[in-house]
Design an enzyme around this catalytic site. Structure first.
Site, mmCIF file in Angstrom:
data_model
loop_
_atom_site.group_PDB
_atom_site.id
_atom_site.type_symbol
_atom_site.label_atom_id
_atom_site.label_comp_id
_atom_site.label_asym_id
_atom_site.label_seq_id
_atom_site.Cartn_x
_atom_site.Cartn_y
_atom_site.Cartn_z
ATOM 1 N N LYS A 228 0.857 -1.191 0.000
ATOM 2 C CA LYS A 228 0.000 0.000 0.000
ATOM 3 C C LYS A 228 0.895 1.244 0.000
ATOM 4 C CE LYS A 228 -3.363 2.622 2.827
ATOM 5 N NZ LYS A 228 -4.268 2.639 3.997
ATOM 6 N N ASP B 130 -2.407 10.045 4.041
ATOM 7 C CA ASP B 130 -3.835 9.744 4.141
ATOM 8 C C ASP B 130 -4.527 10.783 5.026
ATOM 9 O OD1 ASP B 130 -6.331 8.605 4.165
ATOM 10 O OD2 ASP B 130 -5.766 6.845 5.372
ATOM 11 N N LYS C 34 -9.823 12.835 8.461
ATOM 12 C CA LYS C 34 -9.385 12.313 9.765
ATOM 13 C C LYS C 34 -9.192 13.462 10.746
ATOM 14 C CE LYS C 34 -6.501 8.384 8.255
ATOM 15 N NZ LYS C 34 -7.188 7.293 8.924
ATOM 16 N N ASP D 163 1.506 5.937 5.818
ATOM 17 C CA ASP D 163 0.544 5.076 5.120
ATOM 18 C C ASP D 163 1.114 4.437 3.848
ATOM 19 O OD1 ASP D 163 -1.905 3.931 5.550
ATOM 20 O OD2 ASP D 163 -3.054 5.458 4.485
ATOM 21 N N ASP E 81 -12.036 7.349 3.658
ATOM 22 C CA ASP E 81 -10.876 6.986 4.474
ATOM 23 C C ASP E 81 -10.540 5.500 4.335
ATOM 24 O OD1 ASP E 81 -8.771 7.444 6.136
ATOM 25 O OD2 ASP E 81 -9.945 7.561 7.989
ATOM 26 N N GLU F 70 -9.474 3.987 1.822
ATOM 27 C CA GLU F 70 -8.899 4.176 0.478
ATOM 28 C C GLU F 70 -7.878 3.107 0.110
ATOM 29 O OE1 GLU F 70 -7.663 5.467 3.129
ATOM 30 O OE2 GLU F 70 -5.540 5.054 2.849
ATOM 31 N N ARG G 262 -7.832 -0.124 0.414
ATOM 32 C CA ARG G 262 -8.383 -1.300 -0.281
ATOM 33 C C ARG G 262 -8.741 -0.971 -1.732
ATOM 34 N NH1 ARG G 262 -12.972 -1.887 4.174
ATOM 35 N NH2 ARG G 262 -11.324 -0.894 5.354
HETATM 36 N N1 BES Z 1 -4.429 4.380 6.891
HETATM 37 C C1 BES Z 1 -5.576 4.065 7.642
HETATM 38 C C2 BES Z 1 -5.353 2.965 8.679
HETATM 39 C C3 BES Z 1 -4.351 3.235 9.777
HETATM 40 C C4 BES Z 1 -4.775 3.570 11.047
HETATM 41 C C5 BES Z 1 -2.994 3.071 9.560
HETATM 42 C C6 BES Z 1 -3.858 3.767 12.061
HETATM 43 C C7 BES Z 1 -2.067 3.272 10.576
HETATM 44 C C8 BES Z 1 -2.504 3.614 11.827
HETATM 45 C C9 BES Z 1 -6.700 3.578 6.712
HETATM 46 O O1 BES Z 1 -6.709 4.098 5.436
HETATM 47 C C10 BES Z 1 -7.994 3.958 7.348
HETATM 48 O O2 BES Z 1 -8.187 5.110 7.582
HETATM 49 N N2 BES Z 1 -8.852 2.973 7.609
HETATM 50 C C11 BES Z 1 -10.103 3.202 8.200
HETATM 51 C C12 BES Z 1 -11.110 2.265 7.552
HETATM 52 C C13 BES Z 1 -12.539 2.532 7.947
HETATM 53 C C14 BES Z 1 -13.008 3.861 7.422
HETATM 54 C C15 BES Z 1 -13.395 1.419 7.395
HETATM 55 C C16 BES Z 1 -10.010 2.902 9.696
HETATM 56 O O3 BES Z 1 -9.333 1.954 10.062
HETATM 57 O O4 BES Z 1 -10.601 3.636 10.475
HETATM 58 ZN ZN ZN Z 2 -4.854 4.689 4.692
HETATM 59 ZN ZN ZN Z 3 -7.719 5.943 5.260
#
Ligand code: BES
Ligand code: ZN
Ligand code: ZN
Length: 474
Positions: A243, A248, A255, A267, A326, A328, A330
């Site tokens: 990834k 992000d 966020k 990220d 967020d 993103e 996937r």
């Molecule tokens: N990059 C984040 C996940 C992340 C969180 C990485 C903490 C490192 C530390 C990812 O893109 C994300 O924001 N995922 C969301 C998914 C949700 C919206 C389904 C999440 O985990 O909140």
């Molecule tokens: Zn992310």
């Molecule tokens: Zn994200």
């Protein structure tokens, strides 16, 4: 980092890490010092001791050879990290590892711990005066294989490069810069690197990658790395997918800043791990055919940023109801995993800082793993993960979880329900695979907010040591 060397020579006027089951003064410490050490170790049954002797730093670690192997290696690495600090505090340039046990791999683990702990990210701080003085770690044992020392140096260098990539912020490292650094590593180590620009990505209809990139001024990239030695043992290649979200913000589903967006330069840690593993494999000339794929972009809320509710057609022709911008990772990984089908892979492994849910489940101590890889492949990955202590905790991958991704108006949604978020992310990705697949969610261990042993604050380089060990043992 510090260079690891192999020399069968030790003097009493140098910094030393002594690893032993019972202290024996084999390296010329004067009687007085010897007596002091013996007395100290007797006290409360001490297991380690540091001693400053004529301005030199001596550290003794008493180990229990019957302890679980992986835990023992990790104990040595972590102790070695304190030795790196001690030697630097004494402004020392070198440290000898003197291993009195029969377990030669402890010498390597100690050297690894010192080298990894000696990492610094200070090139944006030219005023910094206290850069580390430690430059070399000398293994003073002849029973250590020089090839292993060479491989260890390569892997420590690769980890250090991965940490650097993660630690560079997005104003310095955007998707194009990330691809350029892969080109550079390909040149240095000897593997092929091809980078697709936005026009090519559009021509290939990588709808997920384009959707995430829609809110950004910077162009996306898609990097293909290939290392194919003539003597490769595998007929079908291994494919690694990383990834590469260089930043992000969450996009329109923005966020919050503290403890969230403020860390999101990390990220692309999956991408860094993939590129730097390719570097290590090629440098060490492992006999293995491996392909690395990195879709890269930042995720921002500008311009025509994709809006929650949008329906996106992915490269494989399937549709996604995007309900949270967020989620993103996937989207860009789905296209990359579809692209991987053309290689008919033996196994595809992706590494991604994919979900906060993975971090919530197991914290920063390990990686959340799941997938359709066969039992043998999983076993090997898990064994490697304990060898290097980038441990994988396996999550279930039951088909029930697919129900949580059902959409009324598209093939699937890009978010599941409130529970099992790490798993639903994995199940989303599985739809883009038709080969044995393993997903490593490294959201927890990729970036840490306080130093932990030989893992520095910030980017840890997680994944590189794990994958190198996996391929080395193939
Ligand atoms: N990059 C984040 C996940 C992340 C969180 C990485 C903490 C490192 C530390 C990812 O893109 C994300 O924001 N995922 C969301 C998914 C949700 C919206 C389904 C999440 O985990 O909140
Ligand atoms: Zn992310
Ligand atoms: Zn994200």
């Amino acid at each position: 980092m510090a260079e690891i060397l192999l020399k069968n020579k030790i003097t009493n006027s140098t910094n030393v890490l002594l690893i032993t089951t019972k202290f024996v003064n084999e390296f010329g410490l004067p009687d007085k010092v010897n007596d002091y050490i013996v007395a100290q170790l007797k006290q409360e049954d001490k297991k380690s001791l540091t001693y400053n002797y004529i301005g030199k730093y001596v550290s003794i670690l008493i180990i229990d050879p019957k302890k679980d192997r992986a835990a023992l290696l990790e104990q040595v690495r972590r102790h070695a990290a304190t030795v790196a600090d001690g030697v630097n505090a004494h402004k020392g340039a070198e440290v000898y590892i003197y291993n009195q046990t029969r377990l030669s791999e402890l010498s390597l683990a100690a050297a690894e711990g010192v080298s990894l702990a000696n990492y610094q990210f200070i090139h944006h701080k030219p005023s910094q005066k206290n850069s580390n003085t430690l430059k070399s770690v000398i293994i003073a044992n002849t029973n250590v294989n020089p090839t292993k020392v060479n491989e260890l140096n390569i892997v420590c260098k690769a980890v250090s490069r991965a940490r650097n990539l993660v630690n560079e912020p997005v104003n310095i490292l955007n998707a194009t810069d990330l691809s350029n650094s892969f080109k550079q590593m390909g040149k240095e180590a000897g593997f092929k690197v091809e980078v697709f620009n936005k026009a090519k990505i559009a021509e290939l209809k990588m709808g997920g990658l384009l959707a995430v990139n829609a809110g950004s001024v910077d162009e996306p990239t898609f990097t293909i790395m290939e290392y194919k030695p003539k003597t490769a043992k595998n007929k079908k290649p291994y494919v690694l997918v990383g990834k590469g979200v260089v930043y992000d913000t969450g996009g329109l589903s923005l966020k919050p800043t503290p403890n969230s967006m403020d860390m999101m330069k990390c990220d692309m840690a999956g991408a860094a791990a993939v590129g730097c593993t390719m570097y290590a494999i090629a440098k060490a000339k492992l006999n293995i055919h491996v392909i690395g794929l990195v879709p890269a972009t930042d995720n921002r809320p500008g311009f025509n940023a994709f809006a929650p509710g949008d329906i996106i057609t992915m490269m494989d022709g399937s549709t996604v109801e995007m309900l949270n911008s967020d989620a993103e990772g996937r989207m860009i990984l789905g296209d990359a995993l579809h692209y991987a089908k053309r290689y008919n892979p033996e196994l595809t492994i992706d590494l991604a800082t994919l979900t906060g849910a993975a971090m919530a489940a197991i914290g920063t101590s390990g990686i959340a793993g799941m997938g359709t890889a066969n039992a043998r492949q999983k076993e090997k990955l898990h064994a490697s993960s304990f060898n290097v202590y980038e441990r994988i905790a396996e999550l279930p991958f039951w088909d029930d979880y697919n129900d949580l991704l059902k959409s009324d108006i598209a093939d699937q949604k890009n978010i599941g329900g409130p529970y099992a978020g790490a798993i639903t992310a994995g199940k989303f990705l599985e739809k883009f695979t038709n080969y044995p697949y393993y997903h490593l969610d490294i959201a927890g261990p990729a970036f840490i907010t306080a130093r932990d042993g030989y893992r520095p604050k910030g980017g840890t380089g997680v994944g590189v040591r794990l994958l190198f060990d996996f391929f080395k043992n193939k």
